[in-house]
Design a protein around this motif. Structure first.
Motif: not given
Length: 338
Positions: A36-51
């Motif tokens: 369970w990962i909670g993100l607040y206004r993440p950067t594109e790099a962080e979302l790309a890593a999760v994706a």
């Protein structure tokens, strides 16, 4: 900090907490459970890593990155992408503030992406962690808990808007000049609230259609139905607010028209009264003018003026003046000028 919380849960218990996404991914691969990962206004790099780690669809990632999405639910294989629009009522300004939350739900992950200050999803995490039996149901329990939190958050909004509408109904008949602006602002908020809540009904229907496919627990299904019932009541009240505000605008327009008509009637009445006064003044001026004309003519005292030496000249002049004045008086009286 974009990463609000990142943890692994096994059998409803929080097993570990990680500072970086790489640590979370490594722990999940080695020991299982769900992340369970909670993100607040993440950067594109962080979302790309999760994706990349969870093989999320690129369209869902694009939506989560850009934000400003309408509420919706989309399926991408065995993962679910959900967009929600939470709301909160600000007592100080009597306004409704809307946020945005995105969720990625898969077999072994629940990712929440928050684009506004509210709601505080850490409360949802604490509530679930205090209920291991519910949390043991996996990522679907996280989806339920977030939905329940956001839907419950609509209650103060509904109550606040209801109070505002009650105040507007009182102001409508008090002659407040700002009531039209307030009705318009509230109508905009009511429309935005409808856009945030109406899609939830279709969203829950889509979730129900996938219960068997995603092996959702029977108790969790019942909990979801309870939230849906709550949503239906909120949607109904939101529709009522829209209708009440439309009626308020109609009533305000009617009252304004009536006030304008009353002003016109008063102006017309004043004009009529002024016209009557002019008629009276003109009538008396004409009545007095005729005797004055006769008196003026016979007061010139020319030597060779006719009737100056006539015995009946004076009575004739007086009679002419009285007759002309009386005749004009009768004429003006018949025409309601006097």
């Amino acid at each position: 900090m974009p990463i609000v919380d990142s943890a692994i849960y096994r059998k409803g218990v929080r097993e570990s907490h990680h500072v970086t996404l790489d640590q979370t991914f490594e722990d999940l691969h080695e020991h299982g459970g769900f992340a369970w990962i909670g993100l607040y206004r993440p950067t594109e790099a962080e979302l790309a890593a999760v994706a990349e780690e969870f093989e999320l669809h690129h369209l869902a990632i694009h939506n989560a990155t850009t934000g400003h999405q309408r509420p919706k639910l989309e399926r991408f294989g065995d993962s679910t992408f959900v967009v929600l629009r939470p709301a909160r009522y600000l007592e100080a300004t009597e306004q409704v503030e809307f946020g945005e939350v995105h969720l990625f739900i898969g077999p072994n992950f629940a990712i929440t992406v928050r684009h506004a200050e509210s709601p505080d999803l850490s409360q949802v995490r604490r509530r679930l962690e205090a209920d291991p039996d519910l949390l043991a149901l996996g990522p679907q329990a996280v989806l339920y808990a977030v939905l329940d939190e956001i839907v419950n958050g609509y209650n103060p909004v509904v109550d606040g808007m209801e109070d505002d509408i009650d105040e507007i109904e009182d102001e409508l008949f008090s002659g407040d000049p700002d009531v039209a602006r307030r009705i318009y602002e509230l109508a905009r908020e009511a429309m935005a609230f409808q856009r945030a809540t109406h899609p939830l009904v279709r969203m829950f229907r889509s979730l129900e259609a996938g219960y068997d496919k995603f092996s959702v627990d029977i108790e969790l299904r019942r909990d979801m139905r309870d939230v849906l019932d709550h949503v239906l009541r909120i949607v109904e009240r939101a529709d009522t607010f829209r209708a009440l505000l439309e009626n308020a605008l109609t009533v305000h327009s009617t009252l304004v028209t009536q006030a304008q008509n009353e002003e016109m009637r008063q102006l017309s009445h004043a004009s009529i009264e002024q016209g009557d006064q002019v008629k009276k003044i003109s009538s008396w001026a004409a009545i007095l003018f005729t005797p004055g004309l006769v008196a003026g003519i016979y007061g010139m005292n020319f030597t060779h003026m006719p009737e100056l030496s006539w015995v009946l000249g004076y009575p004739m002049a007086m009679g002419l003046m009285l007759l002309s004045a009386g005749l004009l008086y009768v004429v003006f009286k018949r025409h309601n000028w006097l």
